[in-house]
Write a protein that holds these residues in place. Structure first.
Motif, mmCIF file in Angstrom:
data_model
loop_
_atom_site.group_PDB
_atom_site.id
_atom_site.type_symbol
_atom_site.label_atom_id
_atom_site.label_comp_id
_atom_site.label_asym_id
_atom_site.label_seq_id
_atom_site.Cartn_x
_atom_site.Cartn_y
_atom_site.Cartn_z
ATOM 1 N N PRO A 343 1.164 -1.055 0.204
ATOM 2 C CA PRO A 343 -0.042 -0.009 -0.116
ATOM 3 C C PRO A 343 0.731 1.201 -0.023
ATOM 4 O O PRO A 343 0.766 2.577 -0.590
ATOM 5 C CB PRO A 343 -0.765 -0.042 1.361
ATOM 6 C CG PRO A 343 -0.285 -1.311 2.367
ATOM 7 C CD PRO A 343 0.343 -1.971 1.126
ATOM 8 N N PHE A 344 1.558 0.938 0.397
ATOM 9 C CA PHE A 344 2.763 2.559 0.782
ATOM 10 C C PHE A 344 3.762 2.533 -0.433
ATOM 11 O O PHE A 344 4.675 3.607 -0.920
ATOM 12 C CB PHE A 344 4.197 2.514 1.874
ATOM 13 C CG PHE A 344 2.640 2.928 3.046
ATOM 14 C CD1 PHE A 344 2.235 3.859 3.308
ATOM 15 C CD2 PHE A 344 2.249 2.185 3.688
ATOM 16 C CE1 PHE A 344 1.994 4.485 4.025
ATOM 17 C CE2 PHE A 344 1.028 2.123 5.274
ATOM 18 C CZ PHE A 344 1.600 3.568 5.228
ATOM 19 N N GLY A 345 3.814 1.427 -1.207
ATOM 20 C CA GLY A 345 4.863 1.924 -2.668
ATOM 21 C C GLY A 345 4.004 2.710 -3.227
ATOM 22 O O GLY A 345 3.892 2.434 -4.627
ATOM 23 N N GLU A 346 2.081 2.447 -3.760
ATOM 24 C CA GLU A 346 1.391 3.225 -4.764
ATOM 25 C C GLU A 346 2.051 4.750 -5.206
ATOM 26 O O GLU A 346 1.825 4.504 -5.736
ATOM 27 C CB GLU A 346 -0.724 3.434 -3.854
ATOM 28 C CG GLU A 346 -0.822 3.041 -5.171
ATOM 29 C CD GLU A 346 -2.498 3.218 -4.586
ATOM 30 O OE1 GLU A 346 -2.981 2.507 -3.547
ATOM 31 O OE2 GLU A 346 -3.023 3.891 -5.205
ATOM 32 N N LYS A 347 1.995 5.438 -3.672
ATOM 33 C CA LYS A 347 2.490 6.650 -4.725
ATOM 34 C C LYS A 347 3.811 6.419 -5.310
ATOM 35 O O LYS A 347 3.271 7.160 -6.161
ATOM 36 C CB LYS A 347 2.939 7.984 -3.173
ATOM 37 C CG LYS A 347 2.081 9.163 -3.387
ATOM 38 C CD LYS A 347 1.913 9.551 -2.026
ATOM 39 C CE LYS A 347 3.138 10.897 -2.208
ATOM 40 N NZ LYS A 347 3.742 11.384 -0.395
ATOM 41 N N PRO A 348 4.897 5.919 -4.750
ATOM 42 C CA PRO A 348 6.016 5.795 -5.287
ATOM 43 C C PRO A 348 5.827 5.172 -7.073
ATOM 44 O O PRO A 348 6.508 5.766 -7.814
ATOM 45 C CB PRO A 348 7.517 5.524 -4.827
ATOM 46 C CG PRO A 348 6.610 4.907 -3.834
ATOM 47 C CD PRO A 348 4.990 5.678 -4.003
ATOM 48 N N ARG A 349 4.995 4.597 -7.197
ATOM 49 C CA ARG A 349 4.606 3.641 -8.276
ATOM 50 C C ARG A 349 4.558 5.101 -9.387
ATOM 51 O O ARG A 349 3.995 4.326 -10.293
ATOM 52 C CB ARG A 349 4.032 2.171 -8.042
ATOM 53 C CG ARG A 349 3.949 1.532 -9.204
ATOM 54 C CD ARG A 349 2.990 0.661 -8.837
ATOM 55 N NE ARG A 349 1.351 0.524 -8.579
ATOM 56 C CZ ARG A 349 0.959 0.173 -7.253
ATOM 57 N NH1 ARG A 349 1.376 -0.743 -6.271
ATOM 58 N NH2 ARG A 349 -0.246 0.572 -7.008
ATOM 59 N N LYS A 350 3.206 5.025 -8.923
ATOM 60 C CA LYS A 350 2.615 6.101 -9.872
ATOM 61 C C LYS A 350 3.508 7.071 -9.992
ATOM 62 O O LYS A 350 3.692 7.439 -11.251
ATOM 63 C CB LYS A 350 1.282 7.014 -9.059
ATOM 64 C CG LYS A 350 -0.017 6.020 -9.340
ATOM 65 C CD LYS A 350 -1.325 6.860 -8.957
ATOM 66 C CE LYS A 350 -2.619 6.022 -8.385
ATOM 67 N NZ LYS A 350 -3.529 6.089 -7.548
ATOM 68 N N GLY A 351 3.985 7.743 -9.424
ATOM 69 C CA GLY A 351 5.190 8.820 -9.624
ATOM 70 C C GLY A 351 5.674 8.187 -10.386
ATOM 71 O O GLY A 351 5.642 9.050 -11.785
ATOM 72 N N LYS A 352 6.350 6.888 -10.774
ATOM 73 C CA LYS A 352 7.870 6.662 -11.961
ATOM 74 C C LYS A 352 6.725 6.403 -12.887
ATOM 75 O O LYS A 352 7.318 6.655 -14.097
ATOM 76 C CB LYS A 352 8.028 5.475 -10.922
ATOM 77 C CG LYS A 352 9.405 5.397 -9.836
ATOM 78 C CD LYS A 352 10.131 6.364 -10.428
ATOM 79 C CE LYS A 352 11.538 6.298 -9.272
ATOM 80 N NZ LYS A 352 12.927 6.570 -9.207
ATOM 81 N N GLN A 353 5.403 6.095 -13.057
ATOM 82 C CA GLN A 353 5.087 5.503 -14.344
ATOM 83 C C GLN A 353 4.218 7.167 -14.221
ATOM 84 O O GLN A 353 4.698 7.181 -16.000
ATOM 85 C CB GLN A 353 3.550 5.088 -13.878
ATOM 86 C CG GLN A 353 3.955 3.764 -13.507
ATOM 87 C CD GLN A 353 1.614 3.282 -13.393
ATOM 88 O OE1 GLN A 353 0.865 4.106 -12.606
ATOM 89 N NE2 GLN A 353 1.851 1.689 -12.780
ATOM 90 N N LYS A 354 4.243 7.240 -14.236
ATOM 91 C CA LYS A 354 3.991 9.692 -14.888
ATOM 92 C C LYS A 354 5.098 9.567 -15.151
ATOM 93 O O LYS A 354 5.133 10.015 -16.376
ATOM 94 C CB LYS A 354 3.493 10.525 -13.444
ATOM 95 C CG LYS A 354 2.249 11.762 -14.295
ATOM 96 C CD LYS A 354 2.980 12.657 -12.609
ATOM 97 C CE LYS A 354 1.104 12.430 -12.478
ATOM 98 N NZ LYS A 354 0.872 12.975 -11.471
ATOM 99 N N LEU A 355 6.935 9.412 -14.276
ATOM 100 C CA LEU A 355 7.875 10.133 -15.257
ATOM 101 C C LEU A 355 8.457 9.447 -16.417
ATOM 102 O O LEU A 355 8.289 10.505 -17.248
ATOM 103 C CB LEU A 355 8.737 9.556 -13.932
ATOM 104 C CG LEU A 355 10.642 9.705 -14.339
ATOM 105 C CD1 LEU A 355 10.223 12.078 -13.617
ATOM 106 C CD2 LEU A 355 11.408 9.326 -13.603
ATOM 107 N N PHE A 356 8.363 7.968 -15.978
ATOM 108 C CA PHE A 356 8.607 7.483 -17.856
ATOM 109 C C PHE A 356 7.094 7.471 -18.806
ATOM 110 O O PHE A 356 7.924 7.550 -20.084
ATOM 111 C CB PHE A 356 8.179 5.973 -17.314
ATOM 112 C CG PHE A 356 8.998 4.779 -16.626
ATOM 113 C CD1 PHE A 356 10.549 5.456 -16.220
ATOM 114 C CD2 PHE A 356 8.560 3.737 -15.325
ATOM 115 C CE1 PHE A 356 11.203 4.773 -15.659
ATOM 116 C CE2 PHE A 356 9.398 3.531 -14.575
ATOM 117 C CZ PHE A 356 10.867 4.491 -14.551
#
Lengths: 360, 106
Positions: A343-356
């Motif tokens: 659950p706490f990996g959601e924010k960075p996961r979304k962020g990295k997706q956006k970045l890529f």
């Protein structure tokens, strides 16, 4: 001027930097690491708490021990580590300018991995510049590295994992924690950490924020007030006596060096604000310049170690492509993906997706 | 204040050294930062800001924020959080931007 040369230059000997150095050495590259601090390990040096996650990710081991493991391994694998050494510039000719003891020298490199970490965020409130207001990392440095107490009573602002962990560590160090203030309607961090501080009887004020710091020469107290829909409510002010106000309001990536080197910077709030664009191999918009750890977007030490591993392998692969390097990259990418499923990996996961998704 | 007993950590302090804050002798340990030694002695105000003359202390402790700039051995704008103590070190609160003393050689 003294001139050195290396295949891989790593800037910053924190978890990401040391991990990238280990991986690059394992793949046979010549590696030089520089760090501006007298001790290697970045922020692990003050992290007395045990890590979470899978066994291969240093689960159950304290940050201060992980630091030793990484440093010993990097040295054993043959990385040269220069301490008290700042990297002050990266230039087009693949030359870096380093400064040690006020003496500068050049380092010629094929690839550079920038793992410069992050810095504490400031909050806006009256008197926020008074002595006695510390970033959470600064308080950890004083308590856990130097064994120094900057006061007796502390008010913590922020109930994310850092706010909770540092509150607990403050109690261990002998500081009375008079409260934790959180703007959100709920506690930000892991339940286990929250339970630890609640068991100590520390009040947590959710839907509250700090209005002002009281004191003339240094902090003597704080005024907090209640928020409704993110707006402070007049008349809900509460005065709290304390001589330390600790801010755990998030971090921002330290990207100066990458900005100076001309890497494209994009705005991704989930990753802490302005971050260097990079691909799945941790390479920035400038070929041969890689980034890893918090400098590539705020996350945590375990993902910093994994990103460092990818950056290390990808940098060597750029100089001399091998099946072995590609295998390490693919395996580690899977590891990170797995780690971010929580659950706490959601924010960075979304962020990295956006970045890529942004194209340099 | 210093921590002498801790449930997890054991502090291995270096050799005792004497440093001077505004001319006054202060006890410090080799290996610690100037800011840590001063805070251990209860000194919180490290400088006064240039315009508003506001007191400033340590904030980030990792050489990023410039809140702790002091005059160390005659040199202004030194980061007290990054510089390690040395026997006989002379430390002063910086007022404003600090004065750079130009000597004849330069």
């Amino acid at each position: 001027m003294k001139k050195l040369s290396t295949q891989i230059l790593v800037v910053g000997a924190g978890p990401a930097g040391l991990s990238s150095a280990i991986t690059a050495c394992e793949l046979g590259a010549k590696v030089l690491v520089c760090d501006e601090n007298p001790e290697p390990g970045g922020q692990l040096i003050k992290q007395t708490h045990k890590f979470f996650g899978a066994e291969q990710h240093y689960c159950g081991i304290r940050g201060i021990t992980i630091r030793k493991i990484l440093y010993e391994k990097a040295k054993e694998k043959g990385a040269e580590i220069l301490l008290n050494t700042s990297c002050v510039g990266l230039y087009e000719e693949k030359v870096a300018l380093l400064v040690q003891d006020e003496e500068s020298f050049e380092v010629k490199f094929d690839c550079v991995i920038v793992s410069t970490g992050a810095r504490e965020n400031m909050l806006l409130f009256d008197g926020n510049d008074l002595p006695g207001i510390y970033g959470a990392g600064a308080l950890q440095t004083l308590m856990n590295v130097y064994g120094v107490l900057p006061g007796k009573k502390m008010l913590m602002i922020g109930s994310g994992n850092i706010g909770l962990i540092v509150s607990y560590q403050a109690v261990q160090a002998g500081i009375e924690v008079v409260g934790i203030v959180e703007a959100l309607p709920h506690i930000g961090g892991y339940l286990v950490h929250a339970q630890k501080v609640r068991r100590l009887g520390i009040p947590i004020y959710t839907c509250h924020t700090i209005k002002e710091a009281i004191g003339k020469e240094h902090v003597e107290g704080a005024i907090i007030w209640r928020l409704e829909n993110w707006k402070p409510i007049e008349g809900t002010e509460k005065e709290i006596e304390c001589d330390i106000i600790c801010l755990a309001a998030g971090l921002s990536p330290s990207i100066e060096l990458l900005e100076q080197a001309g890497c494209k910077i994009v705005y991704v709030p989930e990753l802490g604000g302005r971050v260097p664009w990079h691909d799945e191999f941790m390479e920035t918009s400038q070929k041969g310049i890689f980034v890893a750890g918090d400098a590539s977007g705020i996350e945590e030490a375990v993902t910093a170690i994994l990103e460092g591993r990818i950056a290390g392998a990808a940098a060597v692969n750029r100089i001399n492509p091998t099946v072995k390097a590609v295998k390490i990259i693919k395996e580690t990418q899977k590891d990170i993906e797995e780690f971010r499923k929580g659950p706490f990996g959601e924010k960075p996961r979304k962020g990295k997706q956006k970045l890529f998704s942004y194209y340099p | 204040m210093r921590i002498w007993e801790h449930p997890i950590l054991e502090f291995k302090r270096g050799k005792k050294v004497k440093i001077y804050f505004e001319g006054k002798e202060i006890e410090a340990y080799e290996g610690e930062s100037v800011a840590a030694a001063l805070i251990a002695s209860g000194i919180k105000v490290l400088r006064y800001s240039p315009k508003m003359k506001r007191p400033r202390g340590l904030f980030c402790a990792i050489g990023k924020c410039s809140s702790c700039l002091m005059e160390i051995d005659g040199k202004p704008n030194q980061m007290a959080c990054m510089i390690r103590v040395k026997e006989g070190m002379q430390i002063r609160r910086q007022k404003g931007k600090g004065n750079v003393k130009l000597n004849e050689k330069t």
